[in-house]
Design a protein around this motif. Structure first.
Motif, PDB file in Angstrom:
ATOM      1  N   UNK A  10      40.786  57.640   7.431  1.00 23.70           N
ATOM      2  CA  UNK A  10      40.061  57.952   5.960  1.00 23.70           C
ATOM      3  C   UNK A  10      41.271  57.798   4.833  1.00 23.70           C
ATOM      4  N   UNK A  11      40.750  57.408   3.685  1.00 28.55           N
ATOM      5  CA  UNK A  11      41.844  57.368   2.613  1.00 28.55           C
ATOM      6  C   UNK A  11      41.750  58.329   1.592  1.00 28.55           C
ATOM      7  N   UNK A  12      42.688  58.952   1.085  1.00 30.85           N
ATOM      8  CA  UNK A  12      42.609  59.865   0.047  1.00 30.85           C
ATOM      9  C   UNK A  12      42.233  59.057  -1.197  1.00 30.85           C
ATOM     10  N   UNK A  13      41.247  59.429  -2.177  1.00 27.59           N
ATOM     11  CA  UNK A  13      40.759  58.570  -3.020  1.00 27.59           C
ATOM     12  C   UNK A  13      41.813  58.570  -4.013  1.00 27.59           C
ATOM     13  N   UNK A  14      42.092  57.319  -4.657  1.00 26.03           N
ATOM     14  CA  UNK A  14      43.195  57.070  -5.680  1.00 26.03           C
ATOM     15  C   UNK A  14      42.966  57.851  -6.872  1.00 26.03           C
ATOM     16  N   UNK A  15      41.617  58.256  -7.476  1.00 27.75           N
ATOM     17  CA  UNK A  15      41.324  59.330  -8.522  1.00 27.75           C
ATOM     18  C   UNK A  15      41.998  60.722  -8.320  1.00 27.75           C
TER      19      UNK A  15
ATOM     20  N   UNK B  85      44.664  67.550 -14.062  1.00 27.45           N
ATOM     21  CA  UNK B  85      44.429  68.295 -15.278  1.00 27.45           C
ATOM     22  C   UNK B  85      42.936  68.876 -15.657  1.00 27.45           C
ATOM     23  N   UNK B  86      42.130  68.037 -14.999  1.00 27.12           N
ATOM     24  CA  UNK B  86      40.685  68.453 -15.391  1.00 27.12           C
ATOM     25  C   UNK B  86      40.465  69.567 -13.912  1.00 27.12           C
ATOM     26  N   UNK B  87      39.916  70.685 -14.334  1.00 28.11           N
ATOM     27  CA  UNK B  87      39.574  71.816 -13.094  1.00 28.11           C
ATOM     28  C   UNK B  87      38.565  71.193 -11.998  1.00 28.11           C
ATOM     29  N   UNK B  88      37.636  70.538 -12.549  1.00 23.75           N
ATOM     30  CA  UNK B  88      36.302  70.112 -11.689  1.00 23.75           C
ATOM     31  C   UNK B  88      37.232  69.067 -10.604  1.00 23.75           C
ATOM     32  N   UNK B  89      37.848  68.292 -11.196  1.00 24.12           N
ATOM     33  CA  UNK B  89      38.538  66.971 -10.522  1.00 24.12           C
ATOM     34  C   UNK B  89      39.390  67.707  -9.662  1.00 24.12           C
ATOM     35  N   UNK B  90      40.220  68.444  -9.990  1.00 29.15           N
ATOM     36  CA  UNK B  90      41.126  69.262  -8.996  1.00 29.15           C
ATOM     37  C   UNK B  90      40.502  69.993  -7.943  1.00 29.15           C
ATOM     38  N   UNK B  91      39.269  70.559  -8.406  1.00 32.29           N
ATOM     39  CA  UNK B  91      38.805  71.372  -7.107  1.00 32.29           C
ATOM     40  C   UNK B  91      38.453  70.277  -6.090  1.00 32.29           C
ATOM     41  N   UNK B  92      37.524  69.194  -6.607  1.00 33.55           N
ATOM     42  CA  UNK B  92      36.972  68.212  -5.734  1.00 33.55           C
ATOM     43  C   UNK B  92      38.152  67.470  -4.793  1.00 33.55           C
ATOM     44  N   UNK B  93      39.139  67.190  -5.535  1.00 35.49           N
ATOM     45  CA  UNK B  93      40.250  66.542  -4.837  1.00 35.49           C
ATOM     46  C   UNK B  93      40.844  67.349  -3.825  1.00 35.49           C
TER      47      UNK B  93
END
Length: 144
Positions: free
Chosen positions: A30-35, A84-92
């Protein structure tokens, strides 16, 4: 149970397993998403020791495999949590966390002896892979 019912159940089970085929990859594959990666962040300087106070040479194969998975998970989680985005940070952070859970479960399947513990490990793998797929789809749609 007659042969027809047994055959039907076997076909249904096989079909269900085949529908999960894209999810059958190991944590290492599995690769950690680039985003989720943070540009310019050197994770090698984040102070992650390879084995706490215990030298790697004194660890069992099980412990070494567990530590490798934990190091990867922690580095990815720290990187993802810097978004910087809390939602993206949570998902990542959750994707990295789930990848760590899969890695730990794979170690249990390889080295564990207890049937019930191994069954739980497989359940974790199945559930976490599906959730990673769902979170990655969200990330592809929502992250800029």
């Amino acid at each position: 149970m007659n042969v027809f019912v047994k055959t039907s159940l076997a076909i249904v089970g096989a079909t269900a397993l085949l529908s999960l085929a894209p999810l059958v990859v190991s944590a290492q594959e599995m690769t950690y998403p680039e985003k989720c990666k943070t540009e310019g962040m050197d994770m090698s300087k984040m102070g992650m020791s390879s084995g706490g106070d215990m030298p790697m040479g004194e660890m069992t194969d099980y412990q070494k495999a567990s530590m490798d998975g934990m190091k990867s998970m922690h580095m990815n989680m720290m990187q993802g949590m810097m978004k910087k985005d809390a939602d993206v940070s949570f998902i990542c952070g959750m994707i990295a966390h789930h990848m760590g859970a899969i890695s730990m479960s794979e170690v249990e399947l390889k080295y564990g002896d207890n049937k019930e513990a191994k069954e739980m490990a497989q359940m974790v793998i199945d559930a976490q892979k599906k959730e990673i797929v769902d979170m990655t789809k969200w990330l592809d749609k929502e992250a800029k």
